[in-house]
Design an enzyme around this catalytic site. Structure first.
Site, PDB file in Angstrom:
ATOM      1  N   GLY A 190       0.846  -1.064   0.107  1.00 46.91           N
ATOM      2  CA  GLY A 190       0.116   0.164   0.166  1.00 46.91           C
ATOM      3  C   GLY A 190       1.052   1.056  -0.053  1.00 46.91           C
ATOM      4  O   GLY A 190       1.117   1.718  -0.978  1.00 46.91           O
ATOM      5  N   GLN A 233     -20.183  32.466  21.400  1.00 44.59           N
ATOM      6  CA  GLN A 233     -18.907  32.901  20.874  1.00 44.59           C
ATOM      7  C   GLN A 233     -18.176  31.558  20.634  1.00 44.59           C
ATOM      8  O   GLN A 233     -17.340  31.254  19.801  1.00 44.59           O
ATOM      9  CB  GLN A 233     -18.129  33.645  22.133  1.00 44.59           C
ATOM     10  N   ILE A 268      -9.144  -0.719  -5.680  1.00 41.04           N
ATOM     11  CA  ILE A 268      -9.061   0.170  -6.887  1.00 41.04           C
ATOM     12  C   ILE A 268     -10.212   0.912  -7.178  1.00 41.04           C
ATOM     13  O   ILE A 268     -11.482   0.300  -7.392  1.00 41.04           O
ATOM     14  CB  ILE A 268      -8.886  -0.808  -8.190  1.00 41.04           C
ATOM     15  N   GLU A 279      -4.403   7.946  -2.505  1.00 38.97           N
ATOM     16  CA  GLU A 279      -3.428   8.477  -3.263  1.00 38.97           C
ATOM     17  C   GLU A 279      -2.213   8.922  -2.150  1.00 38.97           C
ATOM     18  O   GLU A 279      -1.742  10.007  -2.653  1.00 38.97           O
ATOM     19  CB  GLU A 279      -4.131   9.737  -4.137  1.00 38.97           C
ATOM     20  N   GLN A 308     -21.172  18.330  14.666  1.00 37.33           N
ATOM     21  CA  GLN A 308     -21.256  18.941  15.966  1.00 37.33           C
ATOM     22  C   GLN A 308     -22.102  20.300  16.067  1.00 37.33           C
ATOM     23  O   GLN A 308     -22.734  20.468  16.967  1.00 37.33           O
ATOM     24  CB  GLN A 308     -19.794  19.164  16.369  1.00 37.33           C
ATOM     25  N   GLY A 365     -25.400  19.268  15.707  1.00 35.06           N
ATOM     26  CA  GLY A 365     -25.940  18.477  16.771  1.00 35.06           C
ATOM     27  C   GLY A 365     -26.602  17.295  16.394  1.00 35.06           C
ATOM     28  O   GLY A 365     -26.351  16.714  15.536  1.00 35.06           O
ATOM     29  N   GLY A 366     -27.818  16.920  17.023  1.00 37.89           N
ATOM     30  CA  GLY A 366     -28.498  15.859  16.790  1.00 37.89           C
ATOM     31  C   GLY A 366     -28.823  15.557  15.418  1.00 37.89           C
ATOM     32  O   GLY A 366     -28.797  14.558  14.784  1.00 37.89           O
TER      33      GLY A 366
HETATM   34  N1  CAA Z   1       7.683  11.787  -9.889  1.00 36.53           N
HETATM   35  C1  CAA Z   1       8.441  11.068 -10.729  1.00 36.53           C
HETATM   36  N2  CAA Z   1       9.229   9.973 -10.166  1.00 36.53           N
HETATM   37  C2  CAA Z   1       9.309   9.800  -8.853  1.00 36.53           C
HETATM   38  C3  CAA Z   1       8.454  10.935  -8.063  1.00 36.53           C
HETATM   39  C4  CAA Z   1       7.572  11.578  -8.293  1.00 36.53           C
HETATM   40  N3  CAA Z   1       6.990  12.460  -7.576  1.00 36.53           N
HETATM   41  N4  CAA Z   1       8.722  10.303  -6.653  1.00 36.53           N
HETATM   42  C5  CAA Z   1       9.683   9.404  -6.579  1.00 36.53           C
HETATM   43  N5  CAA Z   1      10.060   9.124  -7.905  1.00 36.53           N
HETATM   44  C6  CAA Z   1      11.190   8.095  -8.551  1.00 36.53           C
HETATM   45  C7  CAA Z   1      12.484   8.398  -7.910  1.00 36.53           C
HETATM   46  O1  CAA Z   1      12.995   9.625  -8.627  1.00 36.53           O
HETATM   47  C8  CAA Z   1      12.936   7.214  -8.183  1.00 36.53           C
HETATM   48  O2  CAA Z   1      13.463   7.104  -9.530  1.00 36.53           O
HETATM   49  P1  CAA Z   1      15.224   7.320  -9.733  1.00 36.53           P
HETATM   50  O3  CAA Z   1      15.649   6.180  -8.807  1.00 36.53           O
HETATM   51  O4  CAA Z   1      15.031   6.860 -11.212  1.00 36.53           O
HETATM   52  O5  CAA Z   1      15.298   8.564  -9.496  1.00 36.53           O
HETATM   53  C9  CAA Z   1      11.828   6.034  -8.046  1.00 36.53           C
HETATM   54  O6  CAA Z   1      10.585   6.874  -8.276  1.00 36.53           O
HETATM   55  C10 CAA Z   1      11.812   5.520  -6.618  1.00 36.53           C
HETATM   56  O7  CAA Z   1      11.708   6.625  -5.467  1.00 36.53           O
HETATM   57  P2  CAA Z   1      11.860   6.399  -3.892  1.00 36.53           P
HETATM   58  O8  CAA Z   1      13.277   6.010  -3.852  1.00 36.53           O
HETATM   59  O9  CAA Z   1      11.320   7.666  -3.408  1.00 36.53           O
HETATM   60  O10 CAA Z   1      10.857   5.358  -3.663  1.00 36.53           O
HETATM   61  P3  CAA Z   1      10.250   4.732  -2.488  1.00 36.53           P
HETATM   62  O11 CAA Z   1      10.053   3.326  -2.461  1.00 36.53           O
HETATM   63  O12 CAA Z   1      11.158   5.295  -1.086  1.00 36.53           O
HETATM   64  O13 CAA Z   1       8.570   5.243  -2.041  1.00 36.53           O
HETATM   65  C11 CAA Z   1       6.994   6.733  -1.496  1.00 36.53           C
HETATM   66  C12 CAA Z   1       8.407   6.268  -2.083  1.00 36.53           C
HETATM   67  C13 CAA Z   1       6.934   8.311  -1.632  1.00 36.53           C
HETATM   68  C14 CAA Z   1       6.880   6.272  -0.085  1.00 36.53           C
HETATM   69  C15 CAA Z   1       6.044   6.090  -2.603  1.00 36.53           C
HETATM   70  O14 CAA Z   1       6.143   4.789  -2.291  1.00 36.53           O
HETATM   71  C16 CAA Z   1       4.390   6.414  -2.265  1.00 36.53           C
HETATM   72  O15 CAA Z   1       4.148   7.645  -2.874  1.00 36.53           O
HETATM   73  N6  CAA Z   1       3.724   5.719  -1.528  1.00 36.53           N
HETATM   74  C17 CAA Z   1       2.328   5.590  -1.506  1.00 36.53           C
HETATM   75  C18 CAA Z   1       1.641   5.040  -2.520  1.00 36.53           C
HETATM   76  C19 CAA Z   1       0.271   5.889  -2.948  1.00 36.53           C
HETATM   77  O16 CAA Z   1       0.356   7.017  -3.245  1.00 36.53           O
HETATM   78  N7  CAA Z   1      -0.499   4.833  -3.476  1.00 36.53           N
HETATM   79  C20 CAA Z   1      -1.850   5.368  -3.777  1.00 36.53           C
HETATM   80  C21 CAA Z   1      -2.771   4.073  -4.404  1.00 36.53           C
HETATM   81  S1  CAA Z   1      -3.460   5.063  -5.825  1.00 36.53           S
HETATM   82  C22 CAA Z   1      -4.794   5.552  -5.153  1.00 36.53           C
HETATM   83  O17 CAA Z   1      -5.231   5.684  -4.099  1.00 36.53           O
HETATM   84  C23 CAA Z   1      -5.798   5.921  -6.317  1.00 36.53           C
HETATM   85  C24 CAA Z   1      -7.283   5.592  -6.149  1.00 36.53           C
HETATM   86  O18 CAA Z   1      -7.844   4.881  -6.420  1.00 36.53           O
HETATM   87  C25 CAA Z   1      -8.187   6.953  -5.398  1.00 36.53           C
END
Ligand code: CAA
Length: 378
Positions: free
Chosen positions: A126, A273, A152, A357, A330, A333-334
């Site tokens: 996740g 207030q 998803i 996200e 809040q 209320g009710g």
């Molecule tokens: N844009 C482009 N590339 C990026 C970037 C960005 N903002 N952020 C990181 N990268 C690239 C990095 O540059 C790196 O590449 P290079 O080595 O080539 O430079 C690569 O990605 C890996 O980056 P990290 O080392 O920072 O990766 P990490 O494993 O430490 O993870 C994290 C970073 C920010 C924690 C990431 O895993 C993250 O954002 N996690 C949360 C996942 C998420 O948001 N999930 C959402 C699910 S989708 C959803 O919710 C949609 C929905 O249906 C509503």
């Protein structure tokens, strides 16, 4: 707001009032999504608002888009989310796809005839998205995808999916992004989630069993999928933040109106207030969130998306939405706790904005990483 934005939001407000609001209470209870509502939003051009006109988009800016999302979210957070996730898919194809992919997939998405979905999360991946286990094995003419995606948004109602799968070794560099379509052999839908909120937006498991996707459906190139996903999420997080603003604004509106009318101890409760302090804090939360959303949107419009600002906007606005919606219940209320007023629905819808996200803890991780770099500790 400029003239175009005023016209856009005024028209949208009317559509939301006439075509969405009358269904929300019933559909929230029944968990019913209506494609005609989504397509109605498409007729206003908001399902592909920032996409170039050559692919059927409205060719507007991200600053315009966030106003539109805010307006939809004032009536329905789930429909705003359906628009925003489908838009993120389009942005990804437009940004990272080739001409053939853009021509083939974008027009149906921009027009709102079809919905897009984004498939990154898995049961054990996740927040640590780079730990995903779904595989895409190279075979003659394409790839064979195996694995399961979880939580998803728009799963089952979407036609076009951006699916992140592993083509290489462990970690982010082994991830590739593919375009997969509903109906592709080996692609099916699993469990539909029962949720606290977002009830009119289906959330579903995706199952891939030897699902063949042709080479032409690979986005950008092998090993680029994590960058594709993160780039898409920078923009997506601002969209979620805009939805948080709309959610909060609606609850502020409901609260102020109610507090001005509701009499207790021979005066409107607004005049106490204690209530004024709450309402003022709520209004300040809404305005400050909106300012950050627009700052982030402007960085996207300038062609230099500022990932730190995008995360800050998401963090501020969605934590704010949780606070404002809870306070709205809040203030009322009710009756606030009953479905007679919509604030309890907005409170339930706000919660997951802090999770999707990238959880708000992950937004803080992203912000802190930028701070470290800015202070010379890359
Ligand atoms: N844009 C482009 N590339 C990026 C970037 C960005 N903002 N952020 C990181 N990268 C690239 C990095 O540059 C790196 O590449 P290079 O080595 O080539 O430079 C690569 O990605 C890996 O980056 P990290 O080392 O920072 O990766 P990490 O494993 O430490 O993870 C994290 C970073 C920010 C924690 C990431 O895993 C993250 O954002 N996690 C949360 C996942 C998420 O948001 N999930 C959402 C699910 S989708 C959803 O919710 C949609 C929905 O249906 C509503």
């Amino acid at each position: 707001m400029n003239e175009l934005q005023k016209e856009l939001t005024t028209n949208l407000a009317k559509f939301c009032k006439d075509s969405i609001e009358p269904h929300m209470e019933h559909d929230d209870e029944a968990g019913k999504f209506r494609l005609d509502i989504f397509q109605g939003l498409g007729a206003y051009g908001v399902t592909g608002i920032t996409l170039p006109t050559e692919y059927g988009g409205a060719g507007l800016s991200y600053s315009d888009y966030v106003y539109a999302l805010e307006e939809i979210a004032k009536t329905s957070v789930p429909y705003a989310v359906t628009v925003s996730v489908s838009s993120m898919v389009q942005t990804i194809i437009n940004e990272y796809g080739n001409d053939a992919q853009k021509k083939k997939y974008l027009p149906a998405l921009t027009s709102g005839q079809e919905i897009g979905a984004f498939a990154l999360s898995e049961s054990h991946a996740g927040s640590d998205a780079a730990g995903l286990k779904t595989t895409a094995k190279k075979v003659a003419g394409g790839y064979q995808i195996n694995g399961t995606k979880m939580w998803i948004t728009s799963g089952g109602i979407a036609k076009t999916y951006i699916v992140m799968a592993r083509t290489g070794g462990e970690g982010p560099k082994g991830v590739s992004a593919f375009i997969v379509r509903d109906g592709d052999k080996g692609f099916s839908f699993g469990k539909a989630e029962k949720k606290m909120g977002w009830k009119t937006s289906p959330t579903r498991e995706l199952v891939f069993e030897n699902c063949f996707v042709p080479d032409e459906n690979l986005l950008l190139g092998e090993g680029k999928g994590f960058n594709v996903a993160m780039g898409g999420l920078d923009r997506g997080r601002v969209a979620i933040a805009a939805i948080g603003v709309g959610c909060s604004q609606r609850c502020l509106d409901e609260s102020v109106r109610y507090a001005l009318e509701r009499q207790q101890f021979n005066q409107p409760i607004f005049d106490f207030q204690g209530l004024q302090f709450m309402l003022s804090d709520m209004a300040t939360e809404v305005e400050s969130s909106r300012l950050l959303v627009h700052a982030a949107a402007q960085s996207i419009d300038a062609g230099t998306p500022n990932a730190k600002l995008c995360s800050m906007a998401k963090l501020k606005s969605t934590d704010g939405a949780m606070r404002v919606t809870t306070d709205a219940v809040q203030v009322l209320g009710g009756v606030g706790y009953t479905s007679e007023f919509p604030v309890e629905r907005f409170m339930r819808d706000a919660k997951v904005l802090q999770i999707v996200e990238g959880t708000n803890q992950i937004q803080r991780v992203v912000i802190a990483r930028h701070l470290k770099k800015e202070y010379g500790h890359a």
